[in-house]
Write a protein that holds these residues in place. Sequence first.
Motif, PDB file in Angstrom:
ATOM      1  N   ARG A 181       0.822  -1.223   0.000  1.00 11.23           N
ATOM      2  CA  ARG A 181       0.000   0.000   0.000  1.00 11.23           C
ATOM      3  C   ARG A 181       0.849   1.264   0.000  1.00 11.23           C
ATOM      4  N   ALA A 182       1.982   1.223   0.682  1.00 11.62           N
ATOM      5  CA  ALA A 182       2.828   2.411   0.779  1.00 11.62           C
ATOM      6  C   ALA A 182       3.577   2.710  -0.520  1.00 11.62           C
ATOM      7  N   ALA A 183       3.653   1.752  -1.428  1.00 13.16           N
ATOM      8  CA  ALA A 183       4.401   1.947  -2.673  1.00 13.16           C
ATOM      9  C   ALA A 183       3.724   2.991  -3.553  1.00 13.16           C
ATOM     10  N   SER A 184       4.498   3.958  -3.976  1.00 12.13           N
ATOM     11  CA  SER A 184       4.021   4.987  -4.901  1.00 12.13           C
ATOM     12  C   SER A 184       5.181   5.362  -5.802  1.00 12.13           C
ATOM     13  N   ARG A 185       4.890   5.949  -6.930  1.00  8.99           N
ATOM     14  CA  ARG A 185       5.950   6.343  -7.864  1.00  8.99           C
ATOM     15  C   ARG A 185       6.964   7.273  -7.179  1.00  8.99           C
ATOM     16  N   PRO A 186       6.545   8.332  -6.486  1.00  5.53           N
ATOM     17  CA  PRO A 186       7.538   9.212  -5.856  1.00  5.53           C
ATOM     18  C   PRO A 186       8.382   8.491  -4.790  1.00  5.53           C
ATOM     19  N   LEU A 187       7.746   7.656  -3.994  1.00  2.00           N
ATOM     20  CA  LEU A 187       8.483   6.940  -2.955  1.00  2.00           C
ATOM     21  C   LEU A 187       9.476   5.960  -3.570  1.00  2.00           C
ATOM     22  N   CYS A 188       9.007   5.175  -4.527  1.00  3.87           N
ATOM     23  CA  CYS A 188       9.881   4.182  -5.155  1.00  3.87           C
ATOM     24  C   CYS A 188      11.022   4.859  -5.914  1.00  3.87           C
ATOM     25  N   GLY A 218      18.957   0.926   3.654  1.00  8.83           N
ATOM     26  CA  GLY A 218      17.602   0.981   4.200  1.00  8.83           C
ATOM     27  C   GLY A 218      17.425   2.109   5.185  1.00  8.83           C
ATOM     28  N   THR A 219      18.419   2.314   6.033  1.00  8.86           N
ATOM     29  CA  THR A 219      18.351   3.403   7.016  1.00  8.86           C
ATOM     30  C   THR A 219      18.343   4.754   6.309  1.00  8.86           C
ATOM     31  N   THR A 220      19.223   4.912   5.328  1.00 10.63           N
ATOM     32  CA  THR A 220      19.285   6.175   4.595  1.00 10.63           C
ATOM     33  C   THR A 220      17.997   6.422   3.813  1.00 10.63           C
ATOM     34  N   ALA A 221      17.499   5.404   3.139  1.00 19.13           N
ATOM     35  CA  ALA A 221      16.254   5.558   2.380  1.00 19.13           C
ATOM     36  C   ALA A 221      15.111   5.945   3.323  1.00 19.13           C
ATOM     37  N   GLY A 222      15.079   5.348   4.485  1.00 17.03           N
ATOM     38  CA  GLY A 222      14.052   5.692   5.468  1.00 17.03           C
ATOM     39  C   GLY A 222      14.162   7.130   5.911  1.00 17.03           C
ATOM     40  N   ASN A 223      15.372   7.607   6.051  1.00 20.72           N
ATOM     41  CA  ASN A 223      15.588   8.986   6.495  1.00 20.72           C
ATOM     42  C   ASN A 223      15.332  10.012   5.395  1.00 20.72           C
ATOM     43  N   VAL A 224      15.630   9.647   4.180  1.00 22.51           N
ATOM     44  CA  VAL A 224      15.567  10.604   3.059  1.00 22.51           C
ATOM     45  C   VAL A 224      14.199  10.645   2.380  1.00 22.51           C
ATOM     46  N   CYS A 225      13.543   9.520   2.300  1.00 23.37           N
ATOM     47  CA  CYS A 225      12.368   9.388   1.437  1.00 23.37           C
ATOM     48  C   CYS A 225      11.021   9.564   2.149  1.00 23.37           C
ATOM     49  N   SER A 226      11.026  10.069   3.337  1.00 20.95           N
ATOM     50  CA  SER A 226       9.750  10.213   4.024  1.00 20.95           C
ATOM     51  C   SER A 226       8.976  11.427   3.570  1.00 20.95           C
TER      52      SER A 226
END
Length: 107
Positions: free
Chosen positions: A41-48, A99-107
């Motif tokens: 559900r959380a997958a979206s073009r901007p997030l991905c 994963g940690t960086t993506a979590g921090n950057v992509c929110s």
Amino acid sequence: MKTLTTLLLAAALALPLGMISAPSAEAGSTIERACMSSNRRAASRPLCDCIQRVADQMLTRRDQRMAAKFFKDPHRAQEVRQSDRASDEAFWKRYKAFGTTAGNVCS
């Protein structure tokens, strides 16, 4: 226990997009394609796309291909994480940092 894919997507909702520069044209969009086809559900073009940009900066093409497999087969991630192979351990350290960086950057 949440799967690694769910954790990655959930964590990726945490930080501003402006912290990452443009993606490398070489690296392709392996992670982005896997993310978009993950049926989360959380997958979206901007997030991905954001997750892909982080991957382009932190992971080799080979790492990205391995990480993309985790979207379809989260159990594979567990196998790699628990592996005794030095190459898997090195990959896992890079993947965890990604994963940690993506979590921090992509929110």
